[in-house]
Design an enzyme around this catalytic site. Structure first.
Site, PDB file in Angstrom:
ATOM      1  N   GLN A   1     -32.630 -41.808  55.318  1.00 27.60           N
ATOM      2  CA  GLN A   1     -32.905 -41.505  53.912  1.00 27.60           C
ATOM      3  C   GLN A   1     -32.611 -42.720  53.042  1.00 27.60           C
ATOM      4  O   GLN A   1     -32.858 -42.701  51.848  1.00 27.60           O
ATOM      5  CB  GLN A   1     -32.011 -40.343  53.440  1.00 27.60           C
ATOM      6  CG  GLN A   1     -32.333 -39.017  54.087  1.00 27.60           C
ATOM      7  CD  GLN A   1     -31.313 -37.944  53.754  1.00 27.60           C
ATOM      8  OE1 GLN A   1     -30.707 -37.368  54.647  1.00 27.60           O
ATOM      9  NE2 GLN A   1     -31.099 -37.653  52.477  1.00 27.60           N
TER      10      GLN A   1
ATOM     11  N   GLU B   1     -28.356 -39.857  55.191  1.00 34.14           N
ATOM     12  CA  GLU B   1     -28.076 -40.698  54.020  1.00 34.14           C
ATOM     13  C   GLU B   1     -27.245 -41.905  54.442  1.00 34.14           C
ATOM     14  O   GLU B   1     -27.509 -43.018  54.015  1.00 34.14           O
ATOM     15  CB  GLU B   1     -27.365 -39.891  52.919  1.00 34.14           C
ATOM     16  CG  GLU B   1     -27.121 -40.729  51.657  1.00 34.14           C
ATOM     17  CD  GLU B   1     -26.656 -39.937  50.438  1.00 34.14           C
ATOM     18  OE1 GLU B   1     -26.856 -38.712  50.379  1.00 34.14           O
ATOM     19  OE2 GLU B   1     -26.086 -40.559  49.523  1.00 34.14           O
TER      20      GLU B   1
ATOM     21  N   ARG C   1     -27.199 -31.282  52.030  1.00 39.13           N
ATOM     22  CA  ARG C   1     -27.885 -30.533  50.968  1.00 39.13           C
ATOM     23  C   ARG C   1     -26.915 -29.798  50.016  1.00 39.13           C
ATOM     24  O   ARG C   1     -26.244 -28.851  50.427  1.00 39.13           O
ATOM     25  CB  ARG C   1     -28.835 -29.524  51.617  1.00 39.13           C
ATOM     26  CG  ARG C   1     -30.012 -29.135  50.753  1.00 39.13           C
ATOM     27  CD  ARG C   1     -30.999 -28.360  51.572  1.00 39.13           C
ATOM     28  NE  ARG C   1     -32.285 -28.209  50.899  1.00 39.13           N
ATOM     29  CZ  ARG C   1     -33.375 -27.745  51.479  1.00 39.13           C
ATOM     30  NH1 ARG C   1     -33.340 -27.377  52.742  1.00 39.13           N
ATOM     31  NH2 ARG C   1     -34.506 -27.639  50.817  1.00 39.13           N
TER      32      ARG C   1
ATOM     33  N   PHE D   1     -31.739 -33.799  55.412  1.00 33.65           N
ATOM     34  CA  PHE D   1     -30.803 -32.834  54.830  1.00 33.65           C
ATOM     35  C   PHE D   1     -29.480 -33.465  54.420  1.00 33.65           C
ATOM     36  O   PHE D   1     -28.454 -32.788  54.369  1.00 33.65           O
ATOM     37  CB  PHE D   1     -30.563 -31.655  55.788  1.00 33.65           C
ATOM     38  CG  PHE D   1     -31.833 -30.992  56.239  1.00 33.65           C
ATOM     39  CD1 PHE D   1     -32.639 -30.310  55.334  1.00 33.65           C
ATOM     40  CD2 PHE D   1     -32.260 -31.078  57.563  1.00 33.65           C
ATOM     41  CE1 PHE D   1     -33.834 -29.711  55.745  1.00 33.65           C
ATOM     42  CE2 PHE D   1     -33.455 -30.483  57.973  1.00 33.65           C
ATOM     43  CZ  PHE D   1     -34.238 -29.798  57.067  1.00 33.65           C
TER      44      PHE D   1
ATOM     45  N   ALA E   1     -29.624 -36.429  46.324  1.00 31.86           N
ATOM     46  CA  ALA E   1     -29.293 -35.844  45.024  1.00 31.86           C
ATOM     47  C   ALA E   1     -30.519 -35.161  44.403  1.00 31.86           C
ATOM     48  O   ALA E   1     -30.592 -35.021  43.178  1.00 31.86           O
ATOM     49  CB  ALA E   1     -28.704 -36.897  44.087  1.00 31.86           C
TER      50      ALA E   1
ATOM     51  N   ARG F   1     -18.416 -33.731  43.562  1.00 26.18           N
ATOM     52  CA  ARG F   1     -19.488 -32.788  43.212  1.00 26.18           C
ATOM     53  C   ARG F   1     -19.031 -31.342  43.407  1.00 26.18           C
ATOM     54  O   ARG F   1     -19.502 -30.435  42.712  1.00 26.18           O
ATOM     55  CB  ARG F   1     -20.786 -33.074  43.973  1.00 26.18           C
ATOM     56  CG  ARG F   1     -22.008 -32.400  43.358  1.00 26.18           C
ATOM     57  CD  ARG F   1     -23.314 -32.778  44.046  1.00 26.18           C
ATOM     58  NE  ARG F   1     -23.986 -33.903  43.425  1.00 26.18           N
ATOM     59  CZ  ARG F   1     -24.857 -33.816  42.407  1.00 26.18           C
ATOM     60  NH1 ARG F   1     -25.156 -32.637  41.885  1.00 26.18           N
ATOM     61  NH2 ARG F   1     -25.426 -34.892  41.917  1.00 26.18           N
TER      62      ARG F   1
ATOM     63  N   GLU G   1     -32.235 -29.540  46.517  1.00 29.87           N
ATOM     64  CA  GLU G   1     -30.951 -28.932  46.860  1.00 29.87           C
ATOM     65  C   GLU G   1     -30.655 -27.593  46.184  1.00 29.87           C
ATOM     66  O   GLU G   1     -30.058 -26.711  46.807  1.00 29.87           O
ATOM     67  CB  GLU G   1     -29.810 -29.911  46.552  1.00 29.87           C
ATOM     68  CG  GLU G   1     -29.809 -31.151  47.425  1.00 29.87           C
ATOM     69  CD  GLU G   1     -28.899 -32.214  46.849  1.00 29.87           C
ATOM     70  OE1 GLU G   1     -29.235 -32.777  45.781  1.00 29.87           O
ATOM     71  OE2 GLU G   1     -27.839 -32.464  47.438  1.00 29.87           O
TER      72      GLU G   1
ATOM     73  N   THR H   1     -24.100 -38.877  40.749  1.00 33.61           N
ATOM     74  CA  THR H   1     -22.959 -39.010  39.847  1.00 33.61           C
ATOM     75  C   THR H   1     -22.528 -40.472  39.716  1.00 33.61           C
ATOM     76  O   THR H   1     -21.894 -40.837  38.746  1.00 33.61           O
ATOM     77  CB  THR H   1     -21.794 -38.129  40.325  1.00 33.61           C
ATOM     78  OG1 THR H   1     -21.515 -38.453  41.686  1.00 33.61           O
ATOM     79  CG2 THR H   1     -22.169 -36.665  40.222  1.00 33.61           C
TER      80      THR H   1
ATOM     81  N   PHE I   1     -24.380 -31.365  48.648  1.00 31.78           N
ATOM     82  CA  PHE I   1     -23.436 -32.484  48.505  1.00 31.78           C
ATOM     83  C   PHE I   1     -22.100 -32.049  47.885  1.00 31.78           C
ATOM     84  O   PHE I   1     -21.633 -32.621  46.911  1.00 31.78           O
ATOM     85  CB  PHE I   1     -24.114 -33.554  47.637  1.00 31.78           C
ATOM     86  CG  PHE I   1     -23.603 -34.946  47.813  1.00 31.78           C
ATOM     87  CD1 PHE I   1     -23.947 -35.705  48.908  1.00 31.78           C
ATOM     88  CD2 PHE I   1     -22.777 -35.521  46.853  1.00 31.78           C
ATOM     89  CE1 PHE I   1     -23.486 -37.018  49.054  1.00 31.78           C
ATOM     90  CE2 PHE I   1     -22.301 -36.832  46.991  1.00 31.78           C
ATOM     91  CZ  PHE I   1     -22.677 -37.573  48.088  1.00 31.78           C
TER      92      PHE I   1
HETATM   93  N1  MTE Z   1     -36.615 -30.538  52.821  1.00 26.61           N
HETATM   94  C1  MTE Z   1     -37.004 -30.835  54.082  1.00 26.61           C
HETATM   95  N2  MTE Z   1     -38.107 -30.238  54.563  1.00 26.61           N
HETATM   96  N3  MTE Z   1     -36.297 -31.695  54.859  1.00 26.61           N
HETATM   97  C2  MTE Z   1     -35.151 -32.302  54.401  1.00 26.61           C
HETATM   98  O1  MTE Z   1     -34.528 -33.081  55.120  1.00 26.61           O
HETATM   99  N4  MTE Z   1     -33.560 -32.558  52.521  1.00 26.61           N
HETATM  100  C3  MTE Z   1     -32.998 -31.934  51.317  1.00 26.61           C
HETATM  101  C4  MTE Z   1     -34.111 -31.554  50.348  1.00 26.61           C
HETATM  102  N5  MTE Z   1     -35.154 -30.826  51.032  1.00 26.61           N
HETATM  103  C5  MTE Z   1     -34.702 -31.996  53.066  1.00 26.61           C
HETATM  104  C6  MTE Z   1     -35.511 -31.113  52.300  1.00 26.61           C
HETATM  105  C7  MTE Z   1     -32.047 -32.790  50.608  1.00 26.61           C
HETATM  106  S1  MTE Z   1     -30.462 -32.852  51.150  1.00 26.61           S
HETATM  107  C8  MTE Z   1     -32.403 -33.508  49.495  1.00 26.61           C
HETATM  108  S2  MTE Z   1     -31.264 -34.406  48.636  1.00 26.61           S
HETATM  109  C9  MTE Z   1     -33.781 -33.528  48.998  1.00 26.61           C
HETATM  110  O2  MTE Z   1     -34.654 -32.757  49.801  1.00 26.61           O
HETATM  111  C10 MTE Z   1     -34.269 -34.976  48.969  1.00 26.61           C
HETATM  112  O3  MTE Z   1     -35.578 -35.099  48.594  1.00 26.61           O
HETATM  113  P1  MTE Z   1     -36.082 -35.051  47.064  1.00 26.61           P
HETATM  114  O4  MTE Z   1     -35.070 -35.778  46.243  1.00 26.61           O
HETATM  115  O5  MTE Z   1     -37.382 -35.735  47.114  1.00 26.61           O
HETATM  116  O6  MTE Z   1     -36.165 -33.614  46.702  1.00 26.61           O
HETATM  117  N1  HPA Z   2     -25.693 -36.773  45.639  1.00 24.05           N
HETATM  118  C1  HPA Z   2     -26.223 -37.086  46.823  1.00 24.05           C
HETATM  119  N2  HPA Z   2     -26.003 -38.214  47.432  1.00 24.05           N
HETATM  120  C2  HPA Z   2     -25.194 -39.097  46.850  1.00 24.05           C
HETATM  121  C3  HPA Z   2     -24.599 -38.838  45.623  1.00 24.05           C
HETATM  122  C4  HPA Z   2     -24.864 -37.610  44.975  1.00 24.05           C
HETATM  123  O1  HPA Z   2     -24.370 -37.309  43.869  1.00 24.05           O
HETATM  124  N3  HPA Z   2     -23.840 -39.904  45.314  1.00 24.05           N
HETATM  125  C5  HPA Z   2     -23.981 -40.756  46.330  1.00 24.05           C
HETATM  126  N4  HPA Z   2     -24.802 -40.288  47.256  1.00 24.05           N
HETATM  127 MO1  MOS Z   3     -29.230 -34.679  49.880  1.00 21.41          MO
HETATM  128  S1  MOS Z   3     -27.382 -34.046  50.565  1.00 21.41           S
HETATM  129  O1  MOS Z   3     -28.502 -35.412  48.465  1.00 21.41           O
HETATM  130  O2  MOS Z   3     -29.466 -35.965  50.987  1.00 21.41           O
END
Ligand code: MTE
Ligand code: HPA
Ligand code: MOS
Length: 789
Positions: A214, A249, A359, A245, A528, A327, A730, A459, A361
């Protein structure tokens, strides 16, 4: 089954316009198997396969490590340890230097890597890795939150405290007060595609790393650091992940760095894909927490004071435990106003794998704590929990300051919850369930409606920036690239929609290309939930830059005012003239107009002072609510989720069908966390639930039997986000909390709702059964002459 038909767009619109339900750009390839994941890439000639050698002890001095037999094993080409690392032997996230890539004299958790073996085949590498001869001298291992609290309380980062008003004074004068402890378990990410990296050595210092991450920019940085080469020598590319998910990261750093090290040491391409059991043991998970709480309240259930301590199992290193536990505190209010509160984090060091982003966090753990307070109050006063929830929602003009001193300006929870309460028939079903339970000795039903308010932004303010690169080719086709990564969530589709919308061309003409540190540099993790907020705006800015040049060119070339140039459904109108988008591009090229642009975006308004515990960490909030109904078998503790109704706020959704998928997936993943997913370590610190045979994620048959998901309508984001949408990745995860509370409601019925069940998570059938037993016992003690139900 949920409705998955995609409505056809109105004919006056381009195909794939923003706000239209358009299929995921790779959906057809996901189902046909054509989507290329790292392990599907053509393997370069001479590719080596890498396997990690892991610590068998939770905390020990390494007295000796004899790798002769590993080296002599068939097919082995290289065996690498810390001594072979040219740069820094560290893969720690965000500039922390507490995670060695290979342990040397000290191991700090079972599964910590000690060495890597590269062989001609994957099977040879795996076999060779088992031949290491290690002598350990065990040290005392701190494995649990309880043990970490009892001992000298080592922390992995400085904890945070949020304070508003005077919690102690408020608790003193509150008419009612309850204290307790809530335990909530961790969670394995269980992405379908495991961690994986393939490195291809280049000329001089160069290396190309294909990795499921990620955070390509951080991988680039870590690889450069390990190899002791400049960041500019390292290129990281990721087309898609088979799920992240949060588990990719920071956790991809190790695999990428290791593959790159092997590639540079041997001059051959190298691939590292851990077996699922190894992946479970090597990588961090969601933090489990123990939360101590005291809540004061009045006779109506209005909260008067809150004091909570959030103890988390961080594992052996910091990783993201600081921002994760922060968080948790930011969401310890969920949607409720605490006038007087003191919230403190305790990120405890333990001899277990270093826990990480997942997800939500830390937010989900905060929300679960807030909802426990509501449950305690409801049981203490003998009222329905929904009444208590509604009584404590943030106000819109008053009672709207959070424990971190940000004013909630966009609160829509009261209306949203009222809408769901009505549409799901909460009160009628409440009555029906009461009637059912009074006539059913063994099968008990439960119902709960819980809200979510989730803060959007990293954050750490500096991460809230993004870049994009848009190219228009002379045939009118477009490529878009940005710093965000695709993990199934639909980010590439949404950003392509934004670019299609700006140029008013069908989305088929807009091709998203693999995220690559050589195209857009210095990016943030896709995390995030802010992927589309940040990268959507950056891509829009890039497209607008090109559009401005095109408008200026057309106005001069055809001698019209710039306002007379309009982009309309694959065409461009220039005064009286109409031409295809492609012919305008061709003309612009001939006139030497630059047809490529970068775009940049940074989130406005936000700032955060962690030491003071004050600021505006979030640009806005996303809201939602879910109502879950369950049936529990009180003889076995087993249960089914009968029905779930969700109303969720995506602002003006960029793509309703993709957002609906995020809501369904997030809910089910949240439900799994709180119900069947249980991580279990033995007394030696070995994770014994490291495969699907012992770790149970929700299966198809576990999904709610009735599953109604609605997006909140006519609710554009009040802030100027990309086309007034809201982040969705999330927030829906926390809708799963309604299942925990529905279970709690069903369990409480065995003691006539007289006692708060204090059902901890995960509420496995085993824990449900134990809680039922405890409640019955309590009821018997309270009224010894009455036969229990
Ligand atoms: N959806 C799918 N299908 N697969 C994933 O790994 N990760 C989740 C969410 N939805 C995830 C998902 C998480 S932890 C985050 S932070 C967000 O997607 C990241 O993508 P976005 O910021 O584009 O929504
Ligand atoms: N959310 C998700 N990932 C992160 C954050 C947060 O606030 N800060 C650093 N990595
Ligand atoms: Mo989502 S836990 O912020 O990758």
């Amino acid at each position: 089954m949920p409705d998955v038909t995609i409505p056809a767009p109105p004919s006056d619109r381009i195909d794939g316009a923003v706000h239209d339900s358009h299929r995921h750009e790779s959906a057809h390839k996901h189902v046909s198997g054509e989507a290329v994941y790292i392990d599907d890439l053509p393997e370069p000639a001479g590719l080596l396969h890498v396997c990690l050698g892991l610590s068998a002890r939770a905390h020990a001095r390494v007295v000796s490590m004899d790798l002769d037999k590993v080296r002599a094993a068939p097919g082995v080409v290289a065996v690498l340890t810390a001594a072979d690392v040219p740069g820094e032997n560290d893969i720690g996230a965000v500039g922390l230097h507490d995670e060695p890539m290979f342990a040397t004299t000290l191991v700090q958790h079972v599964g910590q890597p000690l060495f890597a073996v590269a062989a001609e085949t994957r099977a040879q590498a795996r076999r060779a890795a088992t031949l290491a001869e290690l002598v350990y001298e065990d040290l005392p291992a701190v494995l649990s939150i309880a043990a970490a609290r009892d001992g000298e309380r080592k922390l992995v980062v400085t904890p945070m405290t949020l304070r508003i008003g005077d919690a102690a004074a408020a608790l003193d004068r509150a008419p009612h007060r309850v204290s307790g402890r809530l335990a909530v378990g961790g969670q394995e990410h269980f992405y379908l595609e495991s961690q994986i990296a393939m490195a291809v050595p280049g000329e001089d210092e160069e290396v190309l790393v294909h990795v499921s991450t990620q955070h390509p920019s951080e991988v680039q940085h870590i690889v450069a650091h390990v190899l002791d080469v400049p960041d500019g020598a390292v290129t990281v590319e990721v087309r898609r992940m088979g799920g992240g998910f949060g588990g990719k990261e920071t956790q991809a750093n190790l695999f990428a760095a290791c593959a790159a090290l092997v590639a540079k040491k041997t001059g051959r391409a190298a691939k590292l894909r851990p077996d699922r059991d190894d992946d479970f043991q090597i990588t961090g998970k969601r933090h489990d927490f123990e939360i101590d709480y005291t809540v004061g309240f009045d006779g109506d259930g209005r909260i008067d004071g809150v004091d909570m301590l959030f103890a988390a199992r961080a594992g052996y290193a910091a990783d993201l435990s600081g921002p994760v536990t922060d968080r948790a505190l930011f969401h310890a209010d969920n949607g409720y106003h605490y006038a007087d509160a003191r919230l403190e984090s305790l990120p405890l060091k333990t001899n277990t794998v270093s826990n990480t982003a997942f997800r939500g966090f830390g937010g989900p753990q905060g929300v679960v704590a807030a909802e426990r307070l509501i449950d305690e109050i409801a049981f203490a006063l003998g009222k329905d929990p929904l009444e208590i929830r509604k009584r404590n929602f943030y106000g819109t003009t008053d009672r709207n300051v959070t424990p971190y001193h940000q004013t909630v300006e966009d609160n829509i929870l009261p209306e949203l919850v009222a809408g769901l309460e009505e549409s799901c028939g909460y009160w009628e079903r409440r009555a029906a369930i009461r009637a059912h339970n009074s006539g059913s000795r063994i099968l008990r039903k439960g119902l709960a409606l819980t809200p979510v308010k989730f803060g959007i932004s990293f954050t750490a303010t500096q991460f809230n920036q993004a870049g994009a690169l848009v190219h228009v080719y002379t045939d009118g086709s477009v490529q878009v690239n940005h710093g965000g990564t695709e993990m199934g969530q639909g980010l590439y589709t949404k950003v392509a929609q934004v670019v299609a919308e700006e140029f008013q061309i069908d989305i088929a003409h807009v091709r998203p290309t693999a995220t690559n540190t050589g195209k857009v540099p210095n990016t943030s993790a896709t995390a995030a939930s802010s992927g589309s907020d940040l990268n959507g705006k950056a891509a829009q800015n890039a497209a607008r830059a090109i559009k401005e040049r095109l408008v200026a060119f057309a106005a001069t070339h055809w001698n019209v005012a710039p306002q007379e140039v309009a982009f309309q459904r694959n065409h461009v109108r220039v005064g009286e003239r109409e031409m295809s988008f492609a012919s305008l591009i061709r003309a612009a090229y001939m006139a030497r107009v630059q047809l490529s642009a970068t775009g940049f975006y940074k989130t406005p308004k936000i700032h955060w002072d962690r030491a003071a515990g004050r600021g505006t960490p979030f640009y806005y909030f996303a809201y939602g609510a879910a109502c879950s109904e369950v049936t529990v078998d009180t003889l076995t503790g087993e249960y089914v989720v009968d029905r779930v109704d969700i109303l969720h706020d995506c602002g003006r959704s960029l793509n309703p069908v993709i957002d609906k998928g995020q809501i369904e997936g997030g809910f089910v993943q949240g439900m799994g966390w709180l119900t069947t997913e249980e991580l279990w370590w033995d007394a030696a610190g070995r994770l014994r639930t490291h495969a699907p045979s012992t770790y149970k994620i929700p299966a198809c048959g576990d999904r709610p039997k009735v599953f109604n998901v609605q997006l909140l309508e006519n609710a554009p984001n009040r802030e100027d986000t990309i086309f007034r949408s809201k982040a969705v990745g999330e927030p829906p995860f926390m809708l799963g909390v309604s299942v925990l509370h529905a279970l709690s409601d069903a369990v409480a019925s065995v003691a006539d709702h007289r006692f708060c069940p204090r059902l901890d998570a995960p509420a496995t059938p085993e824990r449900v059964l134990t809680t039922i037993g405890a409640l019955r016992e309590r009821a018997r003690q309270a009224s010894p002459n009455q036969a229990g139900p």
